[in-house]
Design a protein around this motif. Structure first.
Motif, PDB file in Angstrom:
ATOM      1  N   PHE A   1      53.972  44.210  41.871  1.00 37.27           N
ATOM      2  CA  PHE A   1      54.756  45.334  41.363  1.00 37.27           C
ATOM      3  C   PHE A   1      55.842  44.749  40.474  1.00 37.27           C
ATOM      4  N   GLY A   2      56.055  45.366  39.329  1.00 41.27           N
ATOM      5  CA  GLY A   2      57.083  44.840  38.448  1.00 41.27           C
ATOM      6  C   GLY A   2      57.371  45.753  37.286  1.00 41.27           C
ATOM      7  N   LYS A   3      58.104  45.191  36.345  1.00 41.02           N
ATOM      8  CA  LYS A   3      58.478  45.937  35.148  1.00 41.02           C
ATOM      9  C   LYS A   3      57.850  45.272  33.934  1.00 41.02           C
ATOM     10  N   ALA A   4      57.234  46.119  33.114  1.00 43.75           N
ATOM     11  CA  ALA A   4      56.544  45.645  31.915  1.00 43.75           C
ATOM     12  C   ALA A   4      57.448  45.813  30.703  1.00 43.75           C
ATOM     13  N   ARG A   5      57.307  44.887  29.791  1.00 47.31           N
ATOM     14  CA  ARG A   5      57.990  45.017  28.505  1.00 47.31           C
ATOM     15  C   ARG A   5      57.108  44.435  27.428  1.00 47.31           C
ATOM     16  N   ILE A   6      57.215  45.010  26.265  1.00 45.19           N
ATOM     17  CA  ILE A   6      56.457  44.524  25.118  1.00 45.19           C
ATOM     18  C   ILE A   6      57.271  43.418  24.466  1.00 45.19           C
ATOM     19  N   LEU A   7      56.654  42.260  24.316  1.00 37.44           N
ATOM     20  CA  LEU A   7      57.357  41.140  23.697  1.00 37.44           C
ATOM     21  C   LEU A   7      57.543  41.423  22.218  1.00 37.44           C
ATOM     22  N   ASN A   8      58.702  41.043  21.693  1.00 35.26           N
ATOM     23  CA  ASN A   8      58.954  41.388  20.290  1.00 35.26           C
ATOM     24  C   ASN A   8      59.472  40.254  19.426  1.00 35.26           C
TER      25      ASN A   8
ATOM     26  N   VAL B   1      57.816  42.351  43.274  1.00 39.13           N
ATOM     27  CA  VAL B   1      57.245  42.239  44.613  1.00 39.13           C
ATOM     28  C   VAL B   1      55.795  41.809  44.470  1.00 39.13           C
ATOM     29  N   LEU B   2      55.418  40.811  45.262  1.00 38.20           N
ATOM     30  CA  LEU B   2      54.045  40.304  45.248  1.00 38.20           C
ATOM     31  C   LEU B   2      53.560  40.292  46.688  1.00 38.20           C
ATOM     32  N   SER B   3      52.429  40.960  46.931  1.00 38.97           N
ATOM     33  CA  SER B   3      51.882  40.968  48.285  1.00 38.97           C
ATOM     34  C   SER B   3      50.379  40.763  48.225  1.00 38.97           C
ATOM     35  N   GLY B   4      49.878  40.174  49.280  1.00 40.32           N
ATOM     36  CA  GLY B   4      48.444  39.929  49.358  1.00 40.32           C
ATOM     37  C   GLY B   4      47.947  40.153  50.767  1.00 40.32           C
ATOM     38  N   LYS B   5      46.673  40.454  50.841  1.00 44.46           N
ATOM     39  CA  LYS B   5      46.057  40.751  52.132  1.00 44.46           C
ATOM     40  C   LYS B   5      44.620  40.251  52.100  1.00 44.46           C
ATOM     41  N   GLU B   6      44.140  39.832  53.281  1.00 47.77           N
ATOM     42  CA  GLU B   6      42.738  39.449  53.395  1.00 47.77           C
ATOM     43  C   GLU B   6      42.154  40.029  54.671  1.00 47.77           C
ATOM     44  N   ALA B   7      40.848  40.106  54.689  1.00 49.36           N
ATOM     45  CA  ALA B   7      40.136  40.654  55.846  1.00 49.36           C
ATOM     46  C   ALA B   7      40.461  39.851  57.092  1.00 49.36           C
ATOM     47  N   ILE B   8      40.524  40.528  58.205  1.00 49.78           N
ATOM     48  CA  ILE B   8      40.826  39.863  59.482  1.00 49.78           C
ATOM     49  C   ILE B   8      39.796  38.772  59.783  1.00 49.78           C
ATOM     50  N   GLU B   9      38.556  38.973  59.333  1.00 46.60           N
ATOM     51  CA  GLU B   9      37.513  37.963  59.557  1.00 46.60           C
ATOM     52  C   GLU B   9      37.845  36.655  58.842  1.00 46.60           C
ATOM     53  N   LEU B  10      38.439  36.749  57.659  1.00 46.73           N
ATOM     54  CA  LEU B  10      38.839  35.537  56.937  1.00 46.73           C
ATOM     55  C   LEU B  10      40.011  34.852  57.629  1.00 46.73           C
TER      56      LEU B  10
ATOM     57  N   LYS C   1      57.733  50.665  34.959  1.00 47.47           N
ATOM     58  CA  LYS C   1      57.260  50.280  36.293  1.00 47.47           C
ATOM     59  C   LYS C   1      55.733  50.303  36.338  1.00 47.47           C
ATOM     60  N   VAL C   2      55.153  49.177  36.787  1.00 44.99           N
ATOM     61  CA  VAL C   2      53.694  49.033  36.840  1.00 44.99           C
ATOM     62  C   VAL C   2      53.300  48.327  38.129  1.00 44.99           C
ATOM     63  N   SER C   3      52.023  48.392  38.425  1.00 44.39           N
ATOM     64  CA  SER C   3      51.456  47.516  39.451  1.00 44.39           C
ATOM     65  C   SER C   3      50.197  46.890  38.876  1.00 44.39           C
ATOM     66  N   PHE C   4      49.827  45.749  39.439  1.00 33.25           N
ATOM     67  CA  PHE C   4      48.683  44.999  38.941  1.00 33.25           C
ATOM     68  C   PHE C   4      47.955  44.422  40.148  1.00 33.25           C
ATOM     69  N   CYS C   5      46.660  44.653  40.201  1.00 33.12           N
ATOM     70  CA  CYS C   5      45.851  44.223  41.344  1.00 33.12           C
ATOM     71  C   CYS C   5      44.796  43.223  40.896  1.00 33.12           C
ATOM     72  N   VAL C   6      44.660  42.152  41.655  1.00 37.44           N
ATOM     73  CA  VAL C   6      43.607  41.159  41.435  1.00 37.44           C
ATOM     74  C   VAL C   6      42.799  41.042  42.720  1.00 37.44           C
ATOM     75  N   ILE C   7      41.490  41.234  42.607  1.00 40.29           N
ATOM     76  CA  ILE C   7      40.592  41.055  43.752  1.00 40.29           C
ATOM     77  C   ILE C   7      40.035  39.649  43.665  1.00 40.29           C
ATOM     78  N   ASP C   8      40.354  38.856  44.656  1.00 37.87           N
ATOM     79  CA  ASP C   8      39.932  37.453  44.689  1.00 37.87           C
ATOM     80  C   ASP C   8      38.558  37.303  45.318  1.00 37.87           C
ATOM     81  N   GLN C   9      38.268  38.143  46.296  1.00 34.20           N
ATOM     82  CA  GLN C   9      36.987  38.078  46.989  1.00 34.20           C
ATOM     83  C   GLN C   9      36.646  39.461  47.520  1.00 34.20           C
ATOM     84  N   ASP C  10      35.361  39.785  47.479  1.00 36.22           N
ATOM     85  CA  ASP C  10      34.886  41.048  48.048  1.00 36.22           C
ATOM     86  C   ASP C  10      33.422  40.856  48.439  1.00 36.22           C
ATOM     87  N   LEU C  11      33.232  40.227  49.563  1.00 38.01           N
ATOM     88  CA  LEU C  11      31.889  39.934  50.051  1.00 38.01           C
ATOM     89  C   LEU C  11      31.474  41.027  51.031  1.00 38.01           C
TER      90      LEU C  11
END
Length: 165
Positions: free
Chosen positions: A97-104, A149-158, A71-81
């Motif tokens: 959020f997902g499950k990681a596996r090593i390809l073999n 699970v994939l979720s995203g959020k942006e600033a209310i100003e955007l 079980k892992v999570s991965f975060c990408v920041i698209d913008q941070d002004l």
């Protein structure tokens, strides 16, 4: 299982989340590390068909953690002004959020390496990219994260800026 986001007006759609993963070039992988401590690793990745792929050395803290708990999570920041006069930042980010596996198997490793080289070295010829894949093929480890699970959020100003247009 996963918490709902409190600020519902700021939630990004699935297509917006995918677009961020597709255009992003780096993110932070979170795993359960040694002695129960979170361990986060910044890394390059590629996204394809609801999966993330990244390369790694065959041994180390990250690989040990994935082998112990997929079980892992991965975060990408698209913008941070940073907007100092408003005491805020205009941010946009995605967490997977997902499950990681090593390809073999060689075919799945090759496919992932082709996706990675195309993303980061598309200006190189196919012959050059294939040569690079062959050169490091036996030494590289590829990890696949199947996104649950994939979720995203942006600033209310955007959000407000989008609604004005």
């Amino acid at each position: 299982m996963f918490r709902s986001m409190r600020r519902t007006k700021q939630i990004l759609s699935s297509s917006e989340c995918v677009a961020i993963l597709e255009r992003g070039t780096s993110g932070v992988l979170a795993v359960l590390g040694d002695d129960g401590y979170p361990y986060t690793i910044p890394l390059n990745y590629t996204y394809s068909e609801h999966k993330l792929f990244f390369h790694s050395a065959k041994t180390g803290h990250k690989i040990d953690a994935i082998l112990a708990n997929q079980k892992v999570s991965f975060c990408v920041i698209d913008q941070d002004l940073i907007v100092p006069e408003e005491y805020t930042s205009y941010f946009r980010s995605v967490i997977a959020f997902g499950k990681a596996r090593i390809l073999n198997t060689a075919p799945e490793i090759r496919t992932a390496l082709e996706l990675l080289t195309m993303k980061y070295s598309s200006s190189q010829t196919e012959e050059h990219r294939n040569h690079a894949i062959e050169k490091d093929f036996k030494a590289v480890c590829i990890v696949e994260v199947s996104i649950e699970v994939l979720s995203g959020k942006e600033a209310i100003e955007l959000v407000r800026m989008k609604n004005r247009h």
